[in-house]
Each structure stands twice: as structure tokens, then as C-alpha cells.
Write an enzyme that holds these catalytic residues in place. Structure first.
Site, PDB file in Angstrom:
ATOM      1  N   ASN A  18      97.618   7.937  73.410  1.00 56.93           N
ATOM      2  CA  ASN A  18      97.813   6.623  74.025  1.00 56.93           C
ATOM      3  C   ASN A  18      98.218   5.547  73.021  1.00 56.93           C
ATOM      4  O   ASN A  18      98.488   4.417  73.410  1.00 56.93           O
ATOM      5  CB  ASN A  18      96.558   6.196  74.801  1.00 56.93           C
ATOM      6  CG  ASN A  18      96.440   6.954  76.117  1.00 56.93           C
ATOM      7  OD1 ASN A  18      97.333   7.719  76.483  1.00 56.93           O
ATOM      8  ND2 ASN A  18      95.339   6.737  76.819  1.00 56.93           N
ATOM      9  N   ARG A  88     103.733   8.516  82.214  1.00 54.02           N
ATOM     10  CA  ARG A  88     103.365   7.152  82.535  1.00 54.02           C
ATOM     11  C   ARG A  88     103.798   6.192  81.419  1.00 54.02           C
ATOM     12  O   ARG A  88     104.243   5.080  81.670  1.00 54.02           O
ATOM     13  CB  ARG A  88     101.838   7.099  82.713  1.00 54.02           C
ATOM     14  CG  ARG A  88     101.241   5.738  82.815  1.00 54.02           C
ATOM     15  CD  ARG A  88     101.507   5.109  84.152  1.00 54.02           C
ATOM     16  NE  ARG A  88     100.984   3.764  84.218  1.00 54.02           N
ATOM     17  CZ  ARG A  88     101.219   2.943  85.225  1.00 54.02           C
ATOM     18  NH1 ARG A  88     101.952   3.319  86.240  1.00 54.02           N
ATOM     19  NH2 ARG A  88     100.721   1.732  85.231  1.00 54.02           N
ATOM     20  N   ASP A 112      99.992  10.663  85.453  1.00 55.64           N
ATOM     21  CA  ASP A 112      98.907  11.455  86.027  1.00 55.64           C
ATOM     22  C   ASP A 112      98.793  11.250  87.519  1.00 55.64           C
ATOM     23  O   ASP A 112      99.103  10.198  88.054  1.00 55.64           O
ATOM     24  CB  ASP A 112      97.585  11.050  85.368  1.00 55.64           C
ATOM     25  CG  ASP A 112      97.492  11.598  83.974  1.00 55.64           C
ATOM     26  OD1 ASP A 112      97.716  12.803  83.825  1.00 55.64           O
ATOM     27  OD2 ASP A 112      97.209  10.816  83.065  1.00 55.64           O
ATOM     28  N   ASP A 302      88.932   7.400  80.900  1.00 56.73           N
ATOM     29  CA  ASP A 302      89.366   8.712  80.412  1.00 56.73           C
ATOM     30  C   ASP A 302      88.199   9.580  79.935  1.00 56.73           C
ATOM     31  O   ASP A 302      88.335  10.795  79.818  1.00 56.73           O
ATOM     32  CB  ASP A 302      90.382   8.549  79.268  1.00 56.73           C
ATOM     33  CG  ASP A 302      91.730   8.047  79.772  1.00 56.73           C
ATOM     34  OD1 ASP A 302      91.888   7.882  80.996  1.00 56.73           O
ATOM     35  OD2 ASP A 302      92.627   7.814  78.941  1.00 56.73           O
TER      36      ASP A 302
END
Ligand code: UD1
Length: 413
Positions: A18, A88, A112, A302
């Protein structure tokens, strides 16, 4: 895989998905060769590399864990459907392309499969900075001769919207203030990357970011080490919790996981911060706790599939409340196939721990749910077969190799 444990040894945590995907997208801002190190070997990095190649930034991998991104200067502000729908984080090219080129045509992003993921805050923020948007046939088109500074207050500290507006503001005319900004460690990593490039950002690590626009000629390419992946680190802690044993999780930043480590401590894990990571000891069954997900510094959404898996075998009853993505409980039915006693209602899950799960064929529905299935398999008697593991490859760097090296019985077939 088979129920395993105790685990023992060392696991090295690579850089964060990320973060690295956002750092990669940000290389659109200025010409030249950027170097990224501590890059995870995951599929999403390749997909982002393909997307950037179509835009005009060429990626190469000179060595394991390293990327060179060469911005050719010939930037095409179009992000095609075939690439955008796969991750994403492709939405992160929006801010850099618009601020650099004054226009962009972007397919609406995928990612996702856990419910709607709107981008209204990204759009409202860029509109406040002078952009005009049109939507047709699944594409969004934006235009702005030059974005200008603006004062933007978010209803909610969105990670993606903070990143897009911050990168756009770097080349905007004047000062942009983002209030109620997200402050995840990956945002701080991006801020530090931008500042090293020549951007002017104040308030790094806080919820108010002030960005003073500069000219493109003020920016230059840099070398940067990606921040370690706190979600991968948490996965190895969760694995140790259900399988028992003792691990050195090398590279994990305890200061990026403060609240999670406190809660894992409440569950009975003994965790000590070391110079190069964290050391964890798990002795006996975890204890149940109640947890709610929140933006950083709260417990990240997450982490939640991992926590619910730990609670499935914990002593007692735990309640988990999801405050970010209401639909993010799909993996619960997979855990139930393992014999877990989990019930969901709206944003809540109630988990009554059982002493041991049983092996079962299960499916990985997304990256984090897939990792949770692997953790569940460690806590399950007999054989577990996980399908859909391509989701895990999107975010985990050799999960199978890393776990089998510390004693898990797991193989890829
Ligand atoms: C990022 C992470 C993801 C993590 C999430 C929250 C990446 C690639 N993904 O996703 O792993 O789970 O942060 O920590 O970094 N929202 C809106 N409108 C918007 C933007 C967001 O309503 O314009 C809502 C979302 O639907 C969601 C919440 O805000 O309910 C959080 O989203 P956001 O923080 O933006 O997450 P992402 O950046 O998509």
C-alpha cells in the site's frame, strides 16, 4: 497445508504494497530515473508497472527488491480499462496525471471484491482545486489548465483521496490544506518521497497537511526505501498466535503497529520491539477481545480477517466491529467451513472461540481474506486446500516460503 506448530525462527517482512504502488504512481510527476528499494515481489507491482508503461514510465528490476522507474517525459494521460480494473491503487495515477498534464482519461478503478469503493472524495477535492469532470462509458475524464490550491476538509480520512489530492497539490498553483487527512504510515512514506523530490509539505504525520505548490522544474527523481508492510508483519504475528511458538519478525516497525500490538498483548501474545523488528512468543490459546476497525492510528480494516481468525480459536467470546467497509465479512463463511463459530450482523461479528478448527477446502476472496485462510489452516486439524490464491499473490511476497521456513506445513500446488 496442515495444522502446524509451534513455529520457530525468523521471517523478514518486505516493503508495503500500500506504499510502493503509490510511490510508483507518483513518479509520473517528474522526468528521470527513480530508484525504489525494499520493494515486495508481488503481482500488484507488476500490474502497476504495466499501467505506468502505458502512460510513459518504464519499469525495470535491476535486482530482487529493487525497481527503477524511468519517466520518459512523454506522458500519455490515459489509463486503459484492461489495466485499471485489476488494481484499486490505479486510482493513484489520477492526481499526478491531472496536475502534470492538465487532463486525464481514466477507467473507473477495480480492486478487492468487498463492496462499493466510491471515489467521490477524490473528485470533490480535485474539483475544489479547479478540475472539471465528465463520466461516460465507464471512464472518467478530467481537465484543468492548472490546478490551484484549495482548503479541503474530508468527512472521513480516506487514504486514497489524501494521496491523490496531496500529489495533485504538489504542482498546483498556491497552497492546499487537507484537513482530516489520513495519516497511515504509508501516507507518511509518500510525503517523505515527495519532499525528497522537492515538494513542500508541512504537517507530515498529522491530520492537517499543507502543500505549497512548486514548478515541475523544482522536482527531481530520487532513491527511496519503501516503508515495511505492517499488514504482512501482522500476518506472521497472527500465524504465531494460532500455531504457537516464537518468531523474529524482522523489518516490522512496532511504532507503526502500536495499537495492534497492544491488543495482541491483550490476547496473550508476548511481543517485544527489537532494533530490527519485533520478537513474538505465543504460549497457549489466545484470549478473546473486542475490537473495532478505525482509520490509523486505530486498528486497520486490513488486520480484521486475521483478528477474526485468531478469535476463532481463542478462549471466550469476541466482538469485532467494522467501521470502514460494511461488506468485508465474506471470508467468514469460509471460516465456518473450518468449524469456526462466527455470526455476523451488519457491521458486527461475534466470534465464540473453539479449541481447534478442522481442515477444509476454502477459497481466498481477496488479499487479506486469503492470508486469513492460511492462518486458519495452521490452526486446523488435518488438511486445508485453499483456492483463489492468486489474490494472495497480489499482496504477499512468498507467504508459502516464509511460513514453511519457520515450520508450517504448507506447499503450493
Ligand atoms: C486503502 C488501502 C486498503 C485499506 C484502506 C483503508 C490501498 C491500495 N488500499 O484503500 O488496503 O483497506 O485504505 O485503510 O492502499 N470512501 C468514500 N469516498 C471516497 C473514498 C473513500 O466513501 O472518495 C470510503 C470507502 O468506501 C471506505 C472508506 O472511505 O468505506 C475508506 O476508504 P479509503 O481510506 O479511501 O481506502 P482506499 O484508499 O481505497
Amino acid at each position: 497445508m496442515r495444522g502446524s506448530g509451534p513455529l520457530s525462527g525468523q521471517v523478514v517482512v518486505p516493503g508495503a504494497k500500500n506504499s510502493v504502488l503509490k510511490l510508483m504512481a507518483t513518479t509520473i510527476l517528474c522526468d528521470g530515473a527513480f530508484e525504489l528499494t525494499n520493494v515486495p515481489d508481488i503481482v500488484d507491482v507488476s500490474i502497476m508497472g504495466d499501467l505506468l508503461a502505458a502512460i510513459g514510465v518504464e519499469m525495470s528490476r535491476p535486482a530482487p527488491g529493487e525497481l527503477v522507474l524511468f519517466n520518459t517525459g512523454e506522458i500519455i494521460p490515459v489509463a486503459p480499462y484492461e489495466l485499471v480494473e485489476r488494481i484499486r491503487a490505479s486510482i493513484n495515477v489520477l492526481g499526478p496525471l491531472l496536475t502534470r498534464c492538465g487532463e486525464v482519461r481514466l477507467s473507473m478503478p477495480g480492486g478487492d471484491d468487498f463492496g462499493a469503493r466510491p471515489i467521490d472524495m477524490h473528485i470533490a477535492g480535485l474539483e475544489a482545486m479547479g478540475a472539471e469532470f465528465k463520466f461516460s462509458h465507464g471512464y472518467l475524464e478530467a481537465r484543468a489548465d492548472r490546478l490551484h490550491g484549495a482548503e479541503i476538509t474530508f468527512d472521513f480520512p480516506s487514504v486514497g483521496a489524501t494521496e491523490n489530492l496531496m500529489t495533485a497539490a504538489v504542482l498546483a498553483d498556491g497552497i492546499t490544506v487537507i484537513d482530516n487527512a489520513a495519516r497511515e504510515p504509508e501516507i507518511t512514506d509518500l510525503c517523505e518521497f515527495l519532499v525528497a523530490m522537492g515538494a513542500r509539505i508541512d504537517g507530515i504525520g498529522t491530520s492537517t497537511l499543507t502543500i505549497t505548490g512548486v514548478d515541475r522544474s523544482d522536482l527531481s527523481p530520487v532513491s527511496h526505501r519503501t516503508v515495511p508492510d505492517r499488514i504482512q508483519a501482522a500476518t506472521y504475528l497472527a500465524a504465531c498466535s494460532v500455531a504457537g511458538g516464537e518468531l523474529d519478525v524482522v523489518g516490522a516497525r512496532a511504532d507503526h503497529m502500536t495499537m495492534l500490538l497492544d491488543r495482541f498483548g491483550d490476547m496473550g501474545l508476548q511481543i517485544d520491539a527489537a532494533d530490527d523488528g519485533v520478537h513474538v512468543v505465543a504460549d497457549g490459546r489466545p484470549r478473546s477481545i473486542d475490537v473495532a476497525t478505525l482509520p490509523y492510528p486505530g486498528i486497520a480494516t486490513d488486520y480484521k480477517p486475521l483478528i477474526i481468525t485468531m478469535l476463532s480459536v481463542a478462549d471466550g467470546v469476541g466482538i469485532v466491529t467494522e467501521n470502514l467497509y460494511p461488506g468485508r465479512f465474506r471470508y467468514v463463511e469460509e471460516l465456518q467451513r473450518h468449524g469456526a463459530d462466527v455470526r455476523t450482523s451488519g457491521h458486527h461479528a461475534v466470534i465464540r472461540g473453539v479449541p481447534r478448527l478442522s481442515g477444509a477446502p476454502v477459497r481466498a476472496h481477496d488479499i487479506r481474506a486469503g492470508a486469513a485462510m492460511v492462518v486458519a489452516g495452521l490452526a486446523a486439524e488435518g488438511e486445508t486446500r485453499i483456492s483463489g490464491v492468486h489474490h494472495i499473490d497480489r499482496g504477499y511476497d512468498d507467504l508459502v516460503g516464509r511460513l514453511s521456513a519457520v515450520g508450517a506445513v504448507i506447499e503450493r500446488c
